[in-house]
Design a protein around this motif. Structure first.
Motif, PDB file in Angstrom:
ATOM      1  N   VAL A  79      72.982 -64.801   0.773  1.00 23.69           N
ATOM      2  CA  VAL A  79      72.775 -65.105   2.194  1.00 23.69           C
ATOM      3  C   VAL A  79      73.069 -66.448   2.526  1.00 23.69           C
ATOM      4  O   VAL A  79      73.799 -66.900   3.340  1.00 23.69           O
ATOM      5  CB  VAL A  79      71.484 -64.735   2.733  1.00 23.69           C
ATOM      6  CG1 VAL A  79      71.226 -65.253   4.224  1.00 23.69           C
ATOM      7  CG2 VAL A  79      71.321 -63.029   2.955  1.00 23.69           C
ATOM      8  N   VAL A 127      66.733 -64.610  10.593  1.00 23.32           N
ATOM      9  CA  VAL A 127      67.455 -64.154   9.432  1.00 23.32           C
ATOM     10  C   VAL A 127      66.851 -64.390   8.094  1.00 23.32           C
ATOM     11  O   VAL A 127      66.349 -63.539   6.946  1.00 23.32           O
ATOM     12  CB  VAL A 127      68.675 -64.653   9.052  1.00 23.32           C
ATOM     13  CG1 VAL A 127      69.757 -64.317   7.783  1.00 23.32           C
ATOM     14  CG2 VAL A 127      69.635 -63.959  10.536  1.00 23.32           C
ATOM     15  N   VAL A 184      64.637 -61.907   5.182  1.00 14.18           N
ATOM     16  CA  VAL A 184      65.156 -62.140   3.667  1.00 14.18           C
ATOM     17  C   VAL A 184      63.754 -62.210   2.992  1.00 14.18           C
ATOM     18  O   VAL A 184      63.696 -61.469   2.018  1.00 14.18           O
ATOM     19  CB  VAL A 184      66.226 -62.933   3.440  1.00 14.18           C
ATOM     20  CG1 VAL A 184      66.422 -63.262   2.061  1.00 14.18           C
ATOM     21  CG2 VAL A 184      67.537 -62.716   4.131  1.00 14.18           C
ATOM     22  N   LEU A 199      76.521 -66.614   4.220  1.00 19.79           N
ATOM     23  CA  LEU A 199      76.444 -66.578   5.840  1.00 19.79           C
ATOM     24  C   LEU A 199      76.187 -68.050   6.196  1.00 19.79           C
ATOM     25  O   LEU A 199      76.641 -68.554   7.445  1.00 19.79           O
ATOM     26  CB  LEU A 199      75.153 -65.886   6.276  1.00 19.79           C
ATOM     27  CG  LEU A 199      75.238 -64.500   5.793  1.00 19.79           C
ATOM     28  CD1 LEU A 199      74.034 -63.661   6.411  1.00 19.79           C
ATOM     29  CD2 LEU A 199      76.582 -63.706   6.523  1.00 19.79           C
ATOM     30  N   ASN A 259      69.364 -62.210  -3.655  1.00 23.55           N
ATOM     31  CA  ASN A 259      69.636 -61.644  -2.020  1.00 23.55           C
ATOM     32  C   ASN A 259      69.756 -62.972  -1.413  1.00 23.55           C
ATOM     33  O   ASN A 259      70.720 -63.239  -0.358  1.00 23.55           O
ATOM     34  CB  ASN A 259      68.736 -60.862  -1.420  1.00 23.55           C
ATOM     35  CG  ASN A 259      69.252 -59.441  -1.818  1.00 23.55           C
ATOM     36  OD1 ASN A 259      70.030 -58.655  -1.311  1.00 23.55           O
ATOM     37  ND2 ASN A 259      68.504 -59.100  -3.138  1.00 23.55           N
TER      38      ASN A 259
END
Length: 489
Positions: free
Chosen positions: A310, A370, A374, A314, A306
């Motif tokens: 990201v 963020v 995560v 992102l 993940n």
């Protein structure tokens, strides 16, 4: 002439070939991404010919980087992602695209089986929860929707078995990998025709390759493969193993005491046991590479992969810079960051929430919020699995952690704080390839078994100790995470 060992690791998106000396030191490594085409979110497809071409490239490159002669390679071991399937056709070529373990096309098949009692009946023999990414579900889907390909199947391979077949020309399967596919009776520890009948695919029983142990000799590099790869014809190739086993043995998890955690695309949480868990409890069993042990597992595709997504999607970063990420995450106290992340980009371990979620995010939050979310979300997902495992055993004295997340000291400290146990990280990064190389070492006669190989080839890099104050802070956040993952958004 000094001898070396080669381990080949076929991951869900990345493949690696690494060369080790007999003391476990990594001499060289080569890696490639192998494209996985995704359609409608659920169809994950991999070109098997392209995969083999990339394997050829990394084999050549790893030997060149090591500055050794091909004849110095004593033996080769393969490992790879479990589940999924790689089918070889009666026309002597791949008869379908490779299917990695993130594929979800057969979810409808499994839902039907759960409703009509098929899964419950099969579990009495397989000791497995039937998953959409396992060969039995994928084959049932193929039978219904791609009957021409289904009728052409000659051999059902797992990822590493396909690569070994391409190296040797010998069609074989291996116990650790096969025991996690729902094609094996884990009580008799052999194939069982009744299982394929229960799943409605009895004609596939004859397509299951002969079973071998992880350190068994399973053939030699063929003349054809030698021409392609530059390896010496006649180089021994062992059975290899499921990548979970490979990582565990490369962390010297060869006894029941520790917990073993792997942080890759999948959240893997395992321990070893001489005894089976009551089949009424929904934990998965497979056979471990050390004889006499079951591997008791709780897992889902909800781990460090993940973070890669990201960072790439992102923030436009190709790979994690853990020093930079760790600095950002460490500068935020858990109490001051109220963003939560459900790490379900590749699949879920929740019965109610199927996709990834950022909760509590607003314009006042930063990149650091963020990233911390995560990190925390991945560890919380691991903890959910571990809480289920600890119902069946005492709390372990320590955990050994490997995979991509082990590159981050901040993340490893977070594991220690959230799990409230010592966390040990071993030296080296390519644990899957190293575990495969350890199997090759035993196959070649360098060591008598995995405990002896681990004693010579594995060393602890660092131990992380839990902070009681941080543990209490994380427990409060874990309560909120559980509510979110249960759909109470």
């Amino acid at each position: 002439m000094e001898k070396f060992l080669m381990g080949i690791d076929i991951g869900g998106t990345n493949i690696k070939a690494a060369i080790f000396d007999t003391n476990g030191n990594e001499i060289s490594k080569s890696s490639r991404q192998t494209p996985v085409e995704v359609k409608q979110d659920i169809y994950h497809m991999r070109d098997m010919d392209v995969l083999w071409d990339k394997i050829i490239e990394i084999i050549k490159e790893s030997v060149e980087k090591a500055s050794i002669l091909p004849q110095q390679i004593a033996a080769i071991g393969t490992t790879g992602h479990g589940k999924g399937m790689y089918l070889w056709g009666k026309d002597n070529k791949p008869c379908y695209h490779g299917v990695p373990s993130t594929d979800r096309r057969a979810e409808g098949v499994v839902a039907k089986w759960k409703a009509d009692g098929t899964c419950e009946e099969a579990r009495k023999l397989t000791l497995q929860n039937t998953l959409a990414c396992q060969p039995v579900a994928l084959l049932a889907w193929l039978k219904e929707f791609e009957p021409q390909a289904y009728s052409n199947v000659q051999w059902i391979f797992e990822a590493k078995d396909y690569v070994r077949f391409m190296l040797t020309g010998e069609p074989m399967a291996e116990y650790t990998d096969t025991s996690g596919t729902c094609t094996m009776n884990l009580i008799t520890k052999e194939y069982d025709e009744r299982i394929m009948e229960i799943y409605g695919i009895p004609e596939m029983f004859s397509c299951l390759p002969p079973l071998r142990k992880s350190s068994d000799l399973c053939g030699y590099v063929s003349e054809k493969a030698a021409v392609q790869t530059g390896l010496c014809p006649g180089t021994p190739v062992c059975g290899g193993m499921f990548d979970i086993d490979a990582c565990a043995i490369a962390m010297d998890v060869s006894s029941p005491e520790p917990l073993c955690i792997v942080t890759g695309t999948w959240s893997i949480n395992i321990y070893l046991s001489e005894n089976r868990v009551d089949p009424r409890h929904p934990v998965n069993h497979s056979l471990f590479c050390v004889p006499g042990y079951y591997l008791i597992e709780e897992s889902s595709p909800t781990s460090a992969g993940n973070l890669d997504w990201v960072l790439s999607t992102l923030f436009g970063l190709d790979e994690p810079d853990y020093k930079d990420i760790d600095n950002q995450v460490a500068n935020l106290d858990p109490d001051s960051s109220n963003v939560f992340f459900l790490p379900f980009l590749y699949g879920s371990n929740s019965d109610t929430v199927r996709n990834a979620v950022f909760a509590g995010l607003n314009s006042g939050h930063s990149r650091a919020d963020v990233l911390r979310a995560v990190y925390e979300g991945v560890v919380f997902s691991h903890k959910q699995h571990i809480d289920k495992l600890l119902v069946h055993r005492s709390t372990p004295p320590f955990a050994r952690v490997g995979g991509g997340g082990a590159n981050s000291d901040v993340w490893m400290q977070m594991f220690a704080d959230i799990l409230n146990m010592n966390v040990e990280v071993v030296e080296g990064k390519e644990l899957g390839a190293k575990g495969a190389a350890m199997a090759a070492a035993i196959c070649s006669g360098m060591y008598t078994g995995y405990p002896e190989a681990a004693n010579s080839m594995v060393r602890i890099r660092k131990t992380f100790y839990p902070n009681p104050v941080m543990h209490e802070k994380y427990l409060k956040k874990y309560e909120t995470y559980n509510k979110l993952s249960n759909g109470n958004l």
